[in-house]
Design a protein around this motif. Structure first.
Motif, short mmCIF file in Angstrom:
data_model
loop_
_atom_site.label_atom_id
_atom_site.label_comp_id
_atom_site.label_asym_id
_atom_site.label_seq_id
_atom_site.Cartn_x
_atom_site.Cartn_y
_atom_site.Cartn_z
N PRO A 296 0.82 -1.22 0.00
CA PRO A 296 0.00 0.00 0.00
C PRO A 296 0.85 1.27 0.00
O PRO A 296 1.89 1.34 0.67
CB PRO A 296 -0.81 -0.11 1.30
N ASN A 297 0.43 2.24 -0.78
CA ASN A 297 1.09 3.54 -0.82
C ASN A 297 0.40 4.46 0.17
O ASN A 297 -0.79 4.71 0.08
CB ASN A 297 1.01 4.13 -2.24
N SER A 348 5.58 5.43 2.04
CA SER A 348 5.57 6.58 1.12
C SER A 348 7.01 6.91 0.78
O SER A 348 7.93 6.58 1.52
CB SER A 348 4.89 7.79 1.77
N LYS A 349 7.18 7.54 -0.39
CA LYS A 349 8.53 7.95 -0.76
C LYS A 349 8.49 9.33 -1.37
O LYS A 349 7.51 9.72 -2.02
CB LYS A 349 9.16 6.95 -1.70
N ASN A 350 9.56 10.07 -1.11
CA ASN A 350 9.72 11.39 -1.70
C ASN A 350 11.10 11.42 -2.35
O ASN A 350 12.12 11.45 -1.65
CB ASN A 350 9.61 12.49 -0.63
N VAL A 351 11.10 11.34 -3.66
CA VAL A 351 12.36 11.25 -4.39
C VAL A 351 13.18 12.51 -4.23
O VAL A 351 14.40 12.45 -4.04
CB VAL A 351 12.09 10.97 -5.89
N ASP A 352 12.53 13.67 -4.26
CA ASP A 352 13.26 14.93 -4.15
C ASP A 352 13.92 15.08 -2.79
O ASP A 352 15.07 15.52 -2.68
CB ASP A 352 12.32 16.11 -4.40
N LYS A 353 13.21 14.69 -1.73
CA LYS A 353 13.77 14.81 -0.38
C LYS A 353 14.56 13.57 0.03
O LYS A 353 15.14 13.54 1.12
CB LYS A 353 12.63 15.06 0.63
N ARG A 354 14.55 12.55 -0.83
CA ARG A 354 15.30 11.30 -0.62
C ARG A 354 14.87 10.59 0.67
O ARG A 354 15.67 10.13 1.46
CB ARG A 354 16.80 11.57 -0.61
#
Length: 431
Positions: A296-297, A348-354
């Protein structure tokens, strides 16, 4: 200028050129190699370039090996010559005659380079054969050649187009065989063949089909099945992701049981969207295959699919999950989940904030719960300039230029996600 002058002095009137594609500076041929070089210069009588293998354990353009078992090493020099029409690759054999070295044979091939060189005894007679992977058009087309050396003469006993090859005693009969993969993307064919020297010469003794829809194949990985039997793993890229194929011997036949031969003629069992390669992730000496399953996201603003990576061992019949991870390929680490969290979390993931954040998740009610832990990656300089406050719920991991900070929240600590357990939870990827 000094280096050029020394080269000219060593080579007499002949121009001697080093292939510097794969080395920072040309090595000086000295000791036992210096008279070998002189014998090579005398035999060529012209301009040439030493050629170095691009892959494999042997990295030298001039290799010494005792092939005929007489206790005296022969020298094998790989070089190229060229004219206005084509480049020719050469394998030159240099032997010691009394106190002097001399070239006794030279085999040429129209090729651009050498991928690798191996020496193996393929027929159990105590004498090694020469196995050369010639690059015809770099990586796009390669040709495998096998040579025997007897009575100061080279004899080519095999020439075969290949994508991968491996010398191995696959059937445990005390003799090495050659396992060859030939992937032809234009014809959509992919096959593996096993060759051995028999009374009829070097012949194919077994073979099997592989997934013909793949576009590229990685290097062979020699390991074993979960039952300890010798096996070769091949990671391959398809248009929709990646697969892993596993080859082993069964009742004298080469097998690839993960291929769906009854329906699709594709490897559908190990297909995954992410191009994560197989690897020994739990350090048990056996390669595991990554398989994907939905996770799940927790980010309601994102429709991106997230996945568990289920690392599976293979018995030859059954894939068995050994470890479940959340793999971060961008920042080079994995979150290896304790069993109590598997199926009970969202992420969850945030690519910009790594960042990667793990939440509790109620499967029955499909409700996102509290934050358990957040992982944030930094470059080393960025981390040193940050103002991260050290506390009991902060743990720092580092490898090379990457720093990963794990922050455990209250519910994570209540669930026993201790600093000691985090040491096992976060690992840097070795693939």
């Amino acid at each position: 200028m000094l280096a050029i002058a020394l080269c000219l002095i060593l080579c007499g009137c002949n121009m001697f050129v080093f292939d510097t594609d794969n080395i920072l500076s040309p090595p000086e041929l000295s000791g036992e190699l210096k008279p070998i070089q002189q014998a090579l210069v005398e035999s060529i009588k012209g301009e040439y370039t030493l050629k170095y293998p691009t892959y494999g354990d042997i990295k030298s353009a001039v290799v010494t090996e005792d092939l005929d078992g007489d206790g005296i090493k022969e020298a094998f020099a790989f070089y190229s010559t060229s004219d206005s029409e084509e480049t020719m690759m050469h394998l030159n054999v240099i032997v010691k005659d009394k106190k002097k070295y001399k070239s006794v044979d030279d085999n040429s091939k129209s090729a651009s380079g050498i991928e690798r060189i191996d020496f193996y005894d393929l027929n159990g007679d105590g004498k090694k054969e020469i196995i050369v992977g010639w690059e015809i058009y770099a990586e796009s087309e390669k040709q495998l050649a096998v040579y025997q050396f007897e009575k100061n003469a080279l004899t080519q006993i095999m020439s075969q187009k290949y994508t991968n090859y491996l010398c191995i005693d696959f059937d445990d009969n005390g003799k090495n065989e050659i396992l060859v993969q030939d992937l032809d993307t234009k014809e959509s064919t992919n096959k593996a063949s096993l060759y051995s020297i028999t009374e009829n010469g070097l012949t194919q003794i077994s073979g099997c089909l592989l997934d013909g829809k793949v576009k590229t194949a990685g290097r062979f990985k020699l390991s074993s099945l979960s039952n300890g039997q010798k096996a070769v793993y091949i990671d391959e890229i398809k248009g929709i992701g990646a697969v892993t194929e596993v080859l082993f011997m069964s009742k004298g036949e080469l097998k690839n049981p993960l291929l769906d031969v009854e329906n699709t003629m594709e490897n559908v069992k190990t297909i995954r969207s992410a191009t994560i390669p197989s690897a020994d992730v739990n350090n048990d000496g056996i390669i595991e295959i990554p398989m994907a399953s939905d996770m799940p996201n927790a980010d309601f603003n994102s429709d991106e699919k997230l996945y568990y990576t289920n690392w599976c061992s293979f018995s030859g019949d059954v894939l068995t999950v050994k470890q479940v991870s959340v793999v971060n390929t961008a920042d080079g680490y994995s979150i290896n989940l304790p069993k109590r969290f598997i199926g009970n979390i969202a992420a969850s993931k945030n690519v910009d904030k790594r960042t990667r954040t793990v939440y509790l998740y109620d499967n029955e009610l499909q409700i996102i719960g509290q934050r358990v832990v957040t992982f944030k990656a930094y470059d080393k300089t960025e981390y040193e300039e940050s103002e991260i406050k050290k506390s009991n719920n902060i743990k720092v991991f580092s490898k090379d230029n990457t720093i990963v900070v794990a922050e455990t929240f209250d519910i994570g600590q209540e669930l026993g996600l201790t600093s000691e357990e985090l040491e096992k939870v976060l690992t840097f990827n070795s693939f």
